[in-house]
Design an enzyme around this catalytic site. Structure first.
Site, PDB file in Angstrom:
ATOM      1  N   TYR A 142       7.946   1.304   0.834  1.00  0.00           N
ATOM      2  CA  TYR A 142       7.538   0.721   2.111  1.00  0.00           C
ATOM      3  C   TYR A 142       8.729   0.225   2.919  1.00  0.00           C
ATOM      4  O   TYR A 142       8.709   0.233   4.141  1.00  0.00           O
ATOM      5  CB  TYR A 142       6.600  -0.474   1.885  1.00  0.00           C
ATOM      6  CG  TYR A 142       5.162  -0.135   1.666  1.00  0.00           C
ATOM      7  CD1 TYR A 142       4.763   0.624   0.574  1.00  0.00           C
ATOM      8  CD2 TYR A 142       4.183  -0.597   2.544  1.00  0.00           C
ATOM      9  CE1 TYR A 142       3.431   0.910   0.359  1.00  0.00           C
ATOM     10  CE2 TYR A 142       2.846  -0.311   2.333  1.00  0.00           C
ATOM     11  CZ  TYR A 142       2.475   0.442   1.244  1.00  0.00           C
ATOM     12  OH  TYR A 142       1.153   0.724   1.039  1.00  0.00           O
ATOM     13  N   LYS A 191       6.308   4.671 -13.445  1.00  0.00           N
ATOM     14  CA  LYS A 191       6.380   6.117 -13.670  1.00  0.00           C
ATOM     15  C   LYS A 191       7.767   6.375 -14.277  1.00  0.00           C
ATOM     16  O   LYS A 191       8.586   7.136 -13.738  1.00  0.00           O
ATOM     17  CB  LYS A 191       6.173   6.857 -12.333  1.00  0.00           C
ATOM     18  CG  LYS A 191       6.023   8.363 -12.465  1.00  0.00           C
ATOM     19  CD  LYS A 191       4.708   8.806 -13.078  1.00  0.00           C
ATOM     20  CE  LYS A 191       4.691  10.308 -13.291  1.00  0.00           C
ATOM     21  NZ  LYS A 191       3.515  10.772 -14.069  1.00  0.00           N
ATOM     22  N   ASP A 223      -0.240   7.207 -13.598  1.00  0.00           N
ATOM     23  CA  ASP A 223      -1.335   8.192 -13.589  1.00  0.00           C
ATOM     24  C   ASP A 223      -2.372   7.841 -14.652  1.00  0.00           C
ATOM     25  O   ASP A 223      -3.583   7.883 -14.420  1.00  0.00           O
ATOM     26  CB  ASP A 223      -0.801   9.629 -13.752  1.00  0.00           C
ATOM     27  CG  ASP A 223       0.231   9.783 -14.861  1.00  0.00           C
ATOM     28  OD1 ASP A 223       0.663   8.765 -15.452  1.00  0.00           O
ATOM     29  OD2 ASP A 223       0.605  10.939 -15.162  1.00  0.00           O
ATOM     30  N   ASP A 247      -0.599  -0.575  -4.031  1.00  0.00           N
ATOM     31  CA  ASP A 247      -1.475  -0.311  -2.888  1.00  0.00           C
ATOM     32  C   ASP A 247      -2.626   0.592  -3.329  1.00  0.00           C
ATOM     33  O   ASP A 247      -3.800   0.332  -3.070  1.00  0.00           O
ATOM     34  CB  ASP A 247      -0.664   0.358  -1.768  1.00  0.00           C
ATOM     35  CG  ASP A 247      -1.534   0.705  -0.571  1.00  0.00           C
ATOM     36  OD1 ASP A 247      -2.328  -0.146  -0.151  1.00  0.00           O
ATOM     37  OD2 ASP A 247      -1.428   1.853  -0.070  1.00  0.00           O
ATOM     38  N   ASP A 251      -6.871  -0.587  -4.446  1.00  0.00           N
ATOM     39  CA  ASP A 251      -8.109  -0.052  -3.847  1.00  0.00           C
ATOM     40  C   ASP A 251      -9.033   0.482  -4.936  1.00  0.00           C
ATOM     41  O   ASP A 251     -10.245   0.280  -4.895  1.00  0.00           O
ATOM     42  CB  ASP A 251      -7.794   1.083  -2.850  1.00  0.00           C
ATOM     43  CG  ASP A 251      -7.596   0.568  -1.423  1.00  0.00           C
ATOM     44  OD1 ASP A 251      -7.119  -0.581  -1.274  1.00  0.00           O
ATOM     45  OD2 ASP A 251      -7.908   1.304  -0.471  1.00  0.00           O
TER      46      ASP A 251
END
Ligand code: IPM
Ligand code: MG
Length: 356
Positions: A142, A191, A223, A247, A251
């Protein structure tokens, strides 16, 4: 206590849901003898319309000059075409960064009264969901360098995902301290099988973990985490992760509870001042129709009382009021099911306030 709260109603359903949270805060102020002063600012799409930019200097100054910020929602399709520097989202990122809010706490909890709203199978949901997503908020892709330039006859876009040790260390401390007050388990998500930024993340999180021998710490690849969140969300207590992964996963975590309209968040930095907002968006399709669910914003106001103002009893009071209203069967459209009582946004705010 006297507290000054900077209020950003924002766009879409923002003004409606914030009005209900202020109703509840006023009730708390009366009951406990506090005085809350609200300073209203424009930020997001409404500020673009009024001033040509989503975060005017004066608005930002008022975020820096208050005890905490309460935000409804910003953005909407109306401003999709504007330059990226002045997009409504840029206001949000600008405030987070200027206030130094590196720690985003997003609780995802299944309200037992709303278990039916979860898209997961009952046998999964019956184990309960009560996790805290701790998302790093002012680093990573970001805030790395963004650029789009011509290379070898075509356009190439870059978004630099970068983390320094101090940025990882401080969010790791937030996660371990948060876990101590909950189930004492941290899952650090990365990751590290592919990304350097994740390998450093893992190394620093392990260093910090040594300072918290009472908290269990494990690593999970992002993942796999996405899969585990739908397979067995009950396994999680605290999840800590970098900005972009957080982020996406937050959700997902909120959706498995079935009620994104109920979910609150706190963004915190070094001091006690924070920014509080529901995790859902501005829902322009239902704006101005008294249809929105104000509970995410009301619970965000409760988080403000708990985390920034040290008013635990007052925060408990709000959370219990929300619970009582759900127990009585009142629902906004997003969480409505057969046999419950449908109410509008302002009625929901009245009902919660009445229970305080
Ligand atoms: C969130 C939102 C923001 C983000 C957007 C609106 C910039 O999705 O708070 O999760 O990506 O952080
Ligand atoms: Mg998001």
């Amino acid at each position: 206590m006297n507290k000054t709260i900077t209020v950003i109603r924002g766009d879409g359903i923002g003004p409606e849901i914030v009005a209900e949270a202020l109703k509840v805060l006023d009730k708390i102020a009366g009951k406990y003898g506090h005085s809350f002063t609200y300073q209203e600012i424009l930020a997001g799409g409404c500020a673009i319309d009024a001033f040509g930019k989503s975060l005017p200097e004066e608005s930002l100054q008022k975020c820096l000059d208050c005890d905490s910020v309460l935000l409804g929602a910003v953005g909407g399709p109306k401003w999709d075409g504007v330059a990226k520097e002045i997009r409504p989202e840029a206001a949000l990122l600008g405030i987070r960064s200027a206030m130094g809010l590196y720690a985003n706490l997003r609780p995802a909890r299944l309200f037992p009264q709303l278990a039916e709203a979860s898209p997961l199978k009952p046998e999964i949901v019956s184990k309960g969901i009560d996790l805290m997503m701790v998302r790093e908020l002012i680093g990573g892709a970001y805030f790395g360098e963004h650029k789009t330039a011509e290379e070898n006859g075509e356009l190439r876009a870059h978004d630099d995902m970068t983390y320094g040790e101090h940025e990882i260390r401080r969010i790791a401390h937030t996660a371990f301290q948060t876990a101590r007050k909950r189930g004492s388990r941290v899952v650090s998500v990365d990751k590290a099988n592919v990304l350097d930024s994740s390998r450093l993340w893992r190394k620093v999180v392990h260093q910090v973990a040594e300072e918290y021998p009472d908290v269990a710490c494990s690593d999970m690849l992002v993942d796999n985490t996405a899969m585990q969140l739908v397979k067995n969300p009950a396994q999680f207590d605290v999840i800590v992760t970098e900005n972009l992964f957080g982020d996406i996963l937050s959700d997902e975590a909120s959706m498995v509870t079935g009620s994104i309209g109920m979910m609150a968040s706190a963004s915190l930095g070094e001091g006690s001042r924070g920014m509080y907002e529901p995790i859902h968006g501005s829902a322009p399709d239902i704006a101005g129709q008294n249809l929105a669910n104000p509970i995410g914003t009301i619970l965000s106001a409760a988080m403000m009382l708990r985390y920034s103002f040290d008013m635990a009893a007052e925060a408990d009071d709000i959370e219990q009021a929300v619970n009582a209203v759900l127990d009585e069967g009142y629902r906004t459209g997003d969480i409505f099911s057969e046999g419950t009582k449908k109410v509008g946004c302002s009625e929901m705010g009245d009902l919660v306030a009445a229970h305080i």
